[in-house]
Design a protein around this motif. Sequence first.
Motif, PDB file in Angstrom:
ATOM      1  N   GLU A  81      -9.474  11.513  -0.463  1.00  0.00           N
ATOM      2  CA  GLU A  81     -10.495   9.955   0.736  1.00  0.00           C
ATOM      3  C   GLU A  81      -9.394   9.581   1.888  1.00  0.00           C
ATOM      4  O   GLU A  81     -10.018   9.375   2.547  1.00  0.00           O
ATOM      5  CB  GLU A  81     -11.128   9.686  -0.471  1.00  0.00           C
ATOM      6  CG  GLU A  81     -12.371   9.779  -1.341  1.00  0.00           C
ATOM      7  CD  GLU A  81     -12.662   8.561  -2.334  1.00  0.00           C
ATOM      8  OE1 GLU A  81     -13.215   8.598  -2.735  1.00  0.00           O
ATOM      9  OE2 GLU A  81     -11.515   8.489  -3.326  1.00  0.00           O
ATOM     10  N   ALA A  82      -8.488   9.130   1.416  1.00  0.00           N
ATOM     11  CA  ALA A  82      -8.009   8.532   2.925  1.00  0.00           C
ATOM     12  C   ALA A  82      -7.153  10.002   3.965  1.00  0.00           C
ATOM     13  O   ALA A  82      -7.562   9.437   5.027  1.00  0.00           O
ATOM     14  CB  ALA A  82      -6.493   8.596   2.010  1.00  0.00           C
ATOM     15  N   ASP A  86      -1.255   4.708   5.148  1.00  0.00           N
ATOM     16  CA  ASP A  86      -1.219   3.840   4.583  1.00  0.00           C
ATOM     17  C   ASP A  86      -2.569   3.837   3.406  1.00  0.00           C
ATOM     18  O   ASP A  86      -3.872   3.557   4.215  1.00  0.00           O
ATOM     19  CB  ASP A  86      -0.718   2.711   4.325  1.00  0.00           C
ATOM     20  CG  ASP A  86       0.979   2.211   5.258  1.00  0.00           C
ATOM     21  OD1 ASP A  86       1.307   2.814   4.906  1.00  0.00           O
ATOM     22  OD2 ASP A  86       0.548   1.745   6.251  1.00  0.00           O
ATOM     23  N   VAL A  87      -2.479   3.702   2.205  1.00  0.00           N
ATOM     24  CA  VAL A  87      -3.569   4.089   1.141  1.00  0.00           C
ATOM     25  C   VAL A  87      -3.988   2.511   0.331  1.00  0.00           C
ATOM     26  O   VAL A  87      -3.297   3.006  -0.409  1.00  0.00           O
ATOM     27  CB  VAL A  87      -3.114   5.742   0.490  1.00  0.00           C
ATOM     28  CG1 VAL A  87      -4.655   5.934   0.086  1.00  0.00           C
ATOM     29  CG2 VAL A  87      -2.870   6.492   1.367  1.00  0.00           C
ATOM     30  N   ARG A  88      -4.968   2.418  -0.079  1.00  0.00           N
ATOM     31  CA  ARG A  88      -5.055   1.146  -0.800  1.00  0.00           C
ATOM     32  C   ARG A  88      -4.964   2.293  -2.041  1.00  0.00           C
ATOM     33  O   ARG A  88      -5.653   3.383  -2.193  1.00  0.00           O
ATOM     34  CB  ARG A  88      -6.822   1.027  -0.274  1.00  0.00           C
ATOM     35  CG  ARG A  88      -6.893  -0.218  -0.955  1.00  0.00           C
ATOM     36  CD  ARG A  88      -8.354  -0.496  -0.942  1.00  0.00           C
ATOM     37  NE  ARG A  88      -9.454   0.725  -0.910  1.00  0.00           N
ATOM     38  CZ  ARG A  88     -10.666   0.857  -0.805  1.00  0.00           C
ATOM     39  NH1 ARG A  88     -11.614  -0.210  -0.616  1.00  0.00           N
ATOM     40  NH2 ARG A  88     -11.310   1.886  -0.969  1.00  0.00           N
ATOM     41  N   ASP A  89      -4.947   1.370  -3.268  1.00  0.00           N
ATOM     42  CA  ASP A  89      -4.840   1.793  -4.264  1.00  0.00           C
ATOM     43  C   ASP A  89      -5.946   2.261  -4.714  1.00  0.00           C
ATOM     44  O   ASP A  89      -6.332   1.682  -4.604  1.00  0.00           O
ATOM     45  CB  ASP A  89      -4.380   1.046  -5.065  1.00  0.00           C
ATOM     46  CG  ASP A  89      -2.596   0.940  -5.475  1.00  0.00           C
ATOM     47  OD1 ASP A  89      -2.140   1.396  -4.867  1.00  0.00           O
ATOM     48  OD2 ASP A  89      -2.198   0.022  -5.970  1.00  0.00           O
ATOM     49  N   MET A 110       0.538  -1.575  -0.163  1.00  0.00           N
ATOM     50  CA  MET A 110      -0.317   0.163   0.390  1.00  0.00           C
ATOM     51  C   MET A 110       0.818   1.715   0.193  1.00  0.00           C
ATOM     52  O   MET A 110       2.195   1.729   0.712  1.00  0.00           O
ATOM     53  CB  MET A 110      -0.307   0.317   1.332  1.00  0.00           C
ATOM     54  CG  MET A 110      -2.251  -0.217   1.222  1.00  0.00           C
ATOM     55  SD  MET A 110      -3.460   0.449   2.363  1.00  0.00           S
ATOM     56  CE  MET A 110      -3.883  -1.844   2.629  1.00  0.00           C
ATOM     57  N   GLY A 129      -2.064   5.374  -6.303  1.00  0.00           N
ATOM     58  CA  GLY A 129      -0.846   4.718  -7.050  1.00  0.00           C
ATOM     59  C   GLY A 129       0.141   3.894  -6.292  1.00  0.00           C
ATOM     60  O   GLY A 129       0.860   4.841  -5.661  1.00  0.00           O
ATOM     61  N   ASP A 147       3.625   6.368  -4.081  1.00  0.00           N
ATOM     62  CA  ASP A 147       3.662   6.290  -2.870  1.00  0.00           C
ATOM     63  C   ASP A 147       5.392   7.140  -2.255  1.00  0.00           C
ATOM     64  O   ASP A 147       5.981   7.260  -3.106  1.00  0.00           O
ATOM     65  CB  ASP A 147       4.702   4.806  -2.391  1.00  0.00           C
ATOM     66  CG  ASP A 147       5.208   4.008  -1.344  1.00  0.00           C
ATOM     67  OD1 ASP A 147       4.458   4.668   0.018  1.00  0.00           O
ATOM     68  OD2 ASP A 147       5.884   3.230  -1.388  1.00  0.00           O
ATOM     69  N   HIS A 192     -10.714   9.833   5.343  1.00  0.00           N
ATOM     70  CA  HIS A 192     -10.893   7.846   6.667  1.00  0.00           C
ATOM     71  C   HIS A 192     -10.300   7.894   7.512  1.00  0.00           C
ATOM     72  O   HIS A 192     -10.491   7.187   8.071  1.00  0.00           O
ATOM     73  CB  HIS A 192     -10.635   6.649   4.965  1.00  0.00           C
ATOM     74  CG  HIS A 192     -12.035   6.868   4.442  1.00  0.00           C
ATOM     75  ND1 HIS A 192     -11.641   5.982   3.358  1.00  0.00           N
ATOM     76  CD2 HIS A 192     -13.089   7.903   3.680  1.00  0.00           C
ATOM     77  CE1 HIS A 192     -12.302   6.267   2.574  1.00  0.00           C
ATOM     78  NE2 HIS A 192     -13.657   6.828   3.362  1.00  0.00           N
ATOM     79  N   LEU A 204      -7.907   5.230  -4.044  1.00  0.00           N
ATOM     80  CA  LEU A 204      -7.990   6.026  -3.898  1.00  0.00           C
ATOM     81  C   LEU A 204      -7.405   7.882  -3.887  1.00  0.00           C
ATOM     82  O   LEU A 204      -6.500   7.721  -4.049  1.00  0.00           O
ATOM     83  CB  LEU A 204      -8.660   5.782  -2.442  1.00  0.00           C
ATOM     84  CG  LEU A 204      -9.468   4.912  -1.029  1.00  0.00           C
ATOM     85  CD1 LEU A 204      -8.849   4.670   0.569  1.00  0.00           C
ATOM     86  CD2 LEU A 204     -10.775   5.090  -1.451  1.00  0.00           C
TER      87      LEU A 204
END
Length: 107
Positions: A26-27, A17-20, A1, A92, A96, A30, A22
């Motif tokens: 949004e990150a 740590d962000v999900r691809d 992530m 994405g 990173d 959340h 988003l």
Amino acid sequence: MPAIHYILKDGAVRTVDVRDGLSVMEAAVHANVRGIDAECGGSCACATCHVYVAEADLDRLPPPDELEAEMLDAVAAERRPTSRLSCQIIIGPALDGLTVEVPATQS
């Protein structure tokens, strides 16, 4: 992530740590990162998710499109060459380690 570093108003750094897929906005919402209001929910209609992207990271992002550029004219804090709307930055693997700074005000 991918990890995104948020520099908060008090200078503290918060790494999320962000999900691809988003957005940076949004990150932040959340993860309860303070200072990114996102009143329109991410539709590029309010400019309350304004951030300053670290200069070292600017080349990793596409330039703002016409709508985002127009909305950046309406931000509450100083607009800088590194200003972006965090709702328009989609995470994405290539992003990173991206660092963004939360401005002093959003409204």
